[in-house]
Design a protein around this motif. Sequence first.
Motif, PDB file in Angstrom:
ATOM      1  N   ILE A 128      43.941  42.007  36.089  1.00 22.42           N
ATOM      2  CA  ILE A 128      43.713  42.863  37.250  1.00 22.42           C
ATOM      3  C   ILE A 128      44.910  42.742  38.185  1.00 22.42           C
ATOM      4  O   ILE A 128      45.278  41.631  38.596  1.00 22.42           O
ATOM      5  CB  ILE A 128      42.425  42.445  37.991  1.00 22.42           C
ATOM      6  N   LYS A 129      45.516  43.877  38.516  1.00 22.27           N
ATOM      7  CA  LYS A 129      46.661  43.857  39.431  1.00 22.27           C
ATOM      8  C   LYS A 129      46.139  43.886  40.872  1.00 22.27           C
ATOM      9  O   LYS A 129      45.510  44.841  41.305  1.00 22.27           O
ATOM     10  CB  LYS A 129      47.590  45.046  39.182  1.00 22.27           C
ATOM     11  N   VAL A 144      43.393  46.634  43.460  1.00 20.34           N
ATOM     12  CA  VAL A 144      42.600  46.161  44.590  1.00 20.34           C
ATOM     13  C   VAL A 144      43.531  45.535  45.623  1.00 20.34           C
ATOM     14  O   VAL A 144      44.584  44.989  45.270  1.00 20.34           O
ATOM     15  CB  VAL A 144      41.527  45.140  44.116  1.00 20.34           C
ATOM     16  N   LEU A 145      43.152  45.643  46.895  1.00 19.07           N
ATOM     17  CA  LEU A 145      43.953  45.105  47.992  1.00 19.07           C
ATOM     18  C   LEU A 145      43.183  44.018  48.721  1.00 19.07           C
ATOM     19  O   LEU A 145      42.005  44.198  49.045  1.00 19.07           O
ATOM     20  CB  LEU A 145      44.308  46.211  48.993  1.00 19.07           C
ATOM     21  N   VAL A 146      43.848  42.898  48.975  1.00 19.65           N
ATOM     22  CA  VAL A 146      43.282  41.825  49.802  1.00 19.65           C
ATOM     23  C   VAL A 146      44.231  41.653  50.978  1.00 19.65           C
ATOM     24  O   VAL A 146      45.362  41.187  50.806  1.00 19.65           O
ATOM     25  CB  VAL A 146      43.141  40.513  49.006  1.00 19.65           C
ATOM     26  N   ILE A 177      35.661  46.267  42.058  1.00 20.91           N
ATOM     27  CA  ILE A 177      36.334  47.010  40.985  1.00 20.91           C
ATOM     28  C   ILE A 177      35.308  47.668  40.063  1.00 20.91           C
ATOM     29  O   ILE A 177      35.462  48.832  39.672  1.00 20.91           O
ATOM     30  CB  ILE A 177      37.267  46.078  40.189  1.00 20.91           C
ATOM     31  N   ASP A 178      34.240  46.957  39.723  1.00 17.99           N
ATOM     32  CA  ASP A 178      33.194  47.535  38.877  1.00 17.99           C
ATOM     33  C   ASP A 178      32.556  48.741  39.556  1.00 17.99           C
ATOM     34  O   ASP A 178      32.302  49.768  38.926  1.00 17.99           O
ATOM     35  CB  ASP A 178      32.112  46.491  38.567  1.00 17.99           C
ATOM     36  N   ARG A 179      32.310  48.624  40.864  1.00 22.63           N
ATOM     37  CA  ARG A 179      31.710  49.733  41.613  1.00 22.63           C
ATOM     38  C   ARG A 179      32.661  50.915  41.667  1.00 22.63           C
ATOM     39  O   ARG A 179      32.254  52.072  41.505  1.00 22.63           O
ATOM     40  CB  ARG A 179      31.373  49.273  43.040  1.00 22.63           C
ATOM     41  N   SER A 180      33.956  50.629  41.868  1.00 26.95           N
ATOM     42  CA  SER A 180      34.961  51.693  41.939  1.00 26.95           C
ATOM     43  C   SER A 180      35.071  52.431  40.616  1.00 26.95           C
ATOM     44  O   SER A 180      35.153  53.671  40.588  1.00 26.95           O
ATOM     45  CB  SER A 180      36.317  51.094  42.318  1.00 26.95           C
TER      46      SER A 180
END
Length: 227
Positions: A5-6, A51-53, A120-123
């Motif tokens: 996952i990036k 994804v962004l943190v 991510i799963d929801r997206s």
Amino acid sequence: MANKIKLLLAEDEAALGQIVKESLETRDFNVILCENGEIAFHKYLSESPEVLVLDVMMPQKDGFTLAKEIRAVDDSIPIIFLTAKSQTADVVEGFSIGGNDYLKKPFSIEELIVRVHNLIDRSKTQKTSTTLEIGDYSFDFPKQLLKFKNEEAIQLTHREAHLLFHLIKNKNQVLDRSLILNKLWGTEDFFTARSMDVFISKLRKKLKNDERIQIINVRGYGYKLTV
């Protein structure tokens, strides 16, 4: 082995950022670590993370400002805010900007990973099930198909589909030209700007069956799709 996952991590505390990066990379993540919001925005445009943190308190550009700019061109990428703040007003602001989750410092890597996977799963579920409606057209973004009423769907190119997606998601609002150029073309020089104009013309022709739909050129700023 599953694809990594990036993840883009924007954190100005160097020691914390490195610890989180190294911990995530031992758990099948590819981490892009940025020391401030300005660098993070450019890396977001060039690296296309999943994804962004984002740390809320950062120099040059804070996490909330960064999230606002990203949400102007992408309303689907999951965003998690990291913060030492716990006031209700800060939490509310984070969600109102478009954040999907909020993690208070100090936090465990395990908790962060669980939240990232959930988002991510929801997206992915939303992307595979979403058909956008615009006037008498339906637009299947994942398949890049545009359909008018009961007629046969037409296949859009990658850039046509992404450009139309951003126009629809920002319907009746001005879509910033420079942000889209950087997102889809990676630069905003004269030649790519002219290329974008060509794609806008192509989209107008493909949407001409519904006269209510207009893509308006807002001189000096961008485009606005209206119905």
